[in-house]
Write a protein that holds these residues in place. Structure first.
Motif, PDB file in Angstrom:
ATOM      1  N   UNK A   1       0.810  -1.214   0.000  1.00 46.45           N
ATOM      2  CA  UNK A   1       0.000   0.000   0.000  1.00 46.45           C
ATOM      3  C   UNK A   1       0.850   1.273   0.000  1.00 46.45           C
ATOM      4  N   UNK A   2       2.064   1.198   0.499  1.00 50.34           N
ATOM      5  CA  UNK A   2       2.922   2.388   0.508  1.00 50.34           C
ATOM      6  C   UNK A   2       3.252   2.872  -0.903  1.00 50.34           C
ATOM      7  N   UNK A   3       3.037   2.033  -1.894  1.00 48.53           N
ATOM      8  CA  UNK A   3       3.291   2.402  -3.290  1.00 48.53           C
ATOM      9  C   UNK A   3       2.030   2.864  -4.020  1.00 48.53           C
ATOM     10  N   UNK A   4       0.923   2.981  -3.303  1.00 41.52           N
ATOM     11  CA  UNK A   4      -0.351   3.238  -3.973  1.00 41.52           C
ATOM     12  C   UNK A   4      -0.368   4.542  -4.775  1.00 41.52           C
ATOM     13  N   UNK A   5       0.258   5.594  -4.284  1.00 41.30           N
ATOM     14  CA  UNK A   5       0.238   6.849  -5.047  1.00 41.30           C
ATOM     15  C   UNK A   5       1.123   6.746  -6.288  1.00 41.30           C
ATOM     16  N   UNK A   6       2.215   5.994  -6.193  1.00 42.39           N
ATOM     17  CA  UNK A   6       3.073   5.774  -7.365  1.00 42.39           C
ATOM     18  C   UNK A   6       2.327   4.935  -8.401  1.00 42.39           C
ATOM     19  N   UNK A   7       1.601   3.918  -7.927  1.00 45.77           N
ATOM     20  CA  UNK A   7       0.815   3.086  -8.847  1.00 45.77           C
ATOM     21  C   UNK A   7      -0.263   3.916  -9.529  1.00 45.77           C
TER      22      UNK A   7
END
Length: 97
Positions: free
Chosen positions: A18-24
């Protein structure tokens, strides 16, 4: 362009990263262009759904191909609905006679 509302939930894989959600999300915005679509708005939400997106696409085939491609990444599951503006709804109602 037609408007769609996508209701999204993280998969197990998606919540683990989830820590990558904004990058995704940035990558998905770029992916949309491949389908002649655009993600106009995206909100992270609390409750039953984790994200809500407003998507525009030329036709249902493009919108669904985009939605399936997002799902194929394995991070979210989407439920897509066609949305109508007030003018579009008035045109629909006008056909009722």
């Amino acid at each position: 362009m037609k408007t769609y509302i996508a209701l999204c939930r993280f998969t197990d894989q998606g919540i683990r990263s989830v820590k990558d959600t904004t990058k995704r999300a940035d990558a998905v915005r770029e992916m949309a262009k491949k389908f002649g679509a655009s993600m106009r708005q995206l909100y992270w939400t609390s409750g039953h759904y984790d994200l809500v997106a407003v998507i525009e696409a030329e036709d249902e085939e493009s919108a669904n191909a985009f939605s399936l491609s997002i799902g194929a990444t394995g991070n979210i599951r989407t439920e897509m609905m066609r949305a109508f503006s007030k003018d579009q709804m008035n045109a629909i109602l006008g056909k009722m006679g």
